[in-house]
Design a protein around this motif. Structure first.
Motif, PDB file in Angstrom:
ATOM      1  N   THR A 104       0.820  -1.215   0.000  1.00  0.00           N
ATOM      2  CA  THR A 104       0.000   0.000   0.000  1.00  0.00           C
ATOM      3  C   THR A 104       0.853   1.264   0.000  1.00  0.00           C
ATOM      4  OG1 THR A 104      -0.139  -0.123   2.424  1.00  0.00           O
ATOM      5  CG2 THR A 104      -1.940  -1.117   1.162  1.00  0.00           C
ATOM      6  N   ALA A 105       2.125   1.130   0.383  1.00  0.00           N
ATOM      7  CA  ALA A 105       3.023   2.288   0.382  1.00  0.00           C
ATOM      8  C   ALA A 105       3.238   2.830  -1.022  1.00  0.00           C
ATOM      9  CB  ALA A 105       4.362   1.908   1.009  1.00  0.00           C
ATOM     10  N   ASP A 106       2.980   2.014  -2.038  1.00  0.00           N
ATOM     11  CA  ASP A 106       3.179   2.466  -3.413  1.00  0.00           C
ATOM     12  C   ASP A 106       2.275   3.637  -3.762  1.00  0.00           C
ATOM     13  OD1 ASP A 106       5.064   0.511  -3.778  1.00  0.00           O
ATOM     14  OD2 ASP A 106       3.712  -0.875  -4.809  1.00  0.00           O
ATOM     15  N   ASP A 107       1.159   3.793  -3.060  1.00  0.00           N
ATOM     16  CA  ASP A 107       0.223   4.867  -3.374  1.00  0.00           C
ATOM     17  C   ASP A 107       0.543   6.156  -2.620  1.00  0.00           C
ATOM     18  OD1 ASP A 107      -1.363   3.293  -5.116  1.00  0.00           O
ATOM     19  OD2 ASP A 107      -2.301   2.343  -3.374  1.00  0.00           O
ATOM     20  N   GLU A 108       1.593   6.135  -1.805  1.00  0.00           N
ATOM     21  CA  GLU A 108       1.900   7.295  -0.971  1.00  0.00           C
ATOM     22  C   GLU A 108       2.916   8.243  -1.597  1.00  0.00           C
ATOM     23  OE1 GLU A 108       3.118   5.702   2.771  1.00  0.00           O
ATOM     24  OE2 GLU A 108       1.209   4.662   3.121  1.00  0.00           O
ATOM     25  N   GLY A 109       3.873   7.714  -2.324  1.00  0.00           N
ATOM     26  CA  GLY A 109       4.916   8.560  -2.900  1.00  0.00           C
ATOM     27  C   GLY A 109       4.640   8.869  -4.365  1.00  0.00           C
ATOM     28  N   PHE A 110       5.058  10.031  -4.811  1.00  0.00           N
ATOM     29  CA  PHE A 110       4.819  10.441  -6.201  1.00  0.00           C
ATOM     30  C   PHE A 110       5.479   9.484  -7.182  1.00  0.00           C
ATOM     31  CE2 PHE A 110       5.911  12.648 -10.081  1.00  0.00           C
ATOM     32  CZ  PHE A 110       4.761  13.358 -10.391  1.00  0.00           C
TER      33      PHE A 110
END
Length: 284
Positions: A104-110
């Protein structure tokens, strides 16, 4: 036919040469064929990946596609994926990013969000795929060229930021193997591709100095000043600040290093020292 997007970029040029050396037919996409300077053996085609009308011709008859977001960004890449499926392309090799973690961290950084969205679209398309998740590019150091040429200085906020910079030729070599793979060993995989050594920013500056035969010093500046210097029309300040945040967080750490270049290509990954020697003329 293998279509190479961003064919005049740092990775793309190496990839075109490698594929031609293997006897593969190559269609190289560029916005300006007259100035591309690509080998005559490649079919150099004018294409703008942000213009859907140019995609049909660019992809006609292609069996495989190397896709680089640098050729138009993630939204354009999504259009390219759709066009590739309609054109009957059977395999897509995506130049992705080590920031993608399949969490889910993939959706946090540009940066991770941009690449992960294209990875997901490719997976959902039904084509064969390989995602080459590259670590920090050694070519990021090219942004220092004006300061090194004029003053023999590199400016940045974190001299002890550390990474395992990967040579663009190694990213191209891994991509070539994935595009040409007949065994299926690389299909459905996402190799993390890094350089072989942990190198601080200050050490990178020193390596460039050795390559050009003069001392290059590091001068510390603020994060804000560094982001302003990095930002451009194609590289938003938001991304620059995020990238600098990664650099700051890396201080005192041991960066991830893999042996994927050796495993996939059969030769060791190139060091930053080798990269600096290969690019010495860019800093003189």
């Amino acid at each position: 036919m293998i279509v190479v997007s961003a064919a005049t970029g740092n990775i793309g040029r190496h990839l075109v040469d490698l594929l031609l050396a293997e006897g593969a037919p190559v269609r190289a996409l560029t916005r300006d064929p007259e100035r591309a300077g690509l080998p005559a053996a490649a079919e150099t085609v004018r294409a703008d990946l942000t213009d859907p009308a140019s995609l049909e011709t660019a992809l006609a008859g292609a069996e495989a596609l190397w896709l680089n977001l640098a050729a138009g960004g993630s939204q354009a890449a999504l259009q390219v994926v759709d066009a590739a499926v309609k054109a009957g392309v059977r395999r897509i090799v995506l130049n992705s990013s080590l920031s993608v973690t399949d969490t889910t961290a993939d959706d946090e950084g540009f940066i991770s969000r941009m690449h992960a969205s294209v990875e997901r679209a490719i997976q959902a398309s039904g084509v064969e795929w390989t995602f080459v998740r590259g670590g920090m590019y050694a070519t990021n150091a090219l942004q220092w060229a004006p300061g090194i040429k004029a003053e023999s200085v590199v400016r940045g906020p974190f001299p002890e930021a550390v990474a395992a910079p990967v040579h663009e030729a190694d990213l191209a070599a891994v991509s070539a193997r994935a595009l040409l793979d007949r065994s299926g060993a690389l299909l459905g995989t996402a190799p993390y591709v890094t350089g072989p050594e942990a190198v601080t920013v200050a050490e990178q500056a020193a390596a460039i100095g050795r390559a050009i035969g003069r001392e290059v010093r590091f001068e510390t500046i603020t994060v804000e000043a560094a982001a302003d210097a990095m930002a451009s029309d194609s590289f938003p300040k938001e991304v620059a600040l995020q990238l600098l945040g990664y650099f700051g967080a890396s201080v005192g750490t041991d960066p991830q290093r893999t042996d994927e270049v050796q495993r996939i290509t059969g030769r060791p990954a190139r060091t930053f020292e080798e990269w600096a020697a290969d690019h010495a003329d860019d800093f003189r």
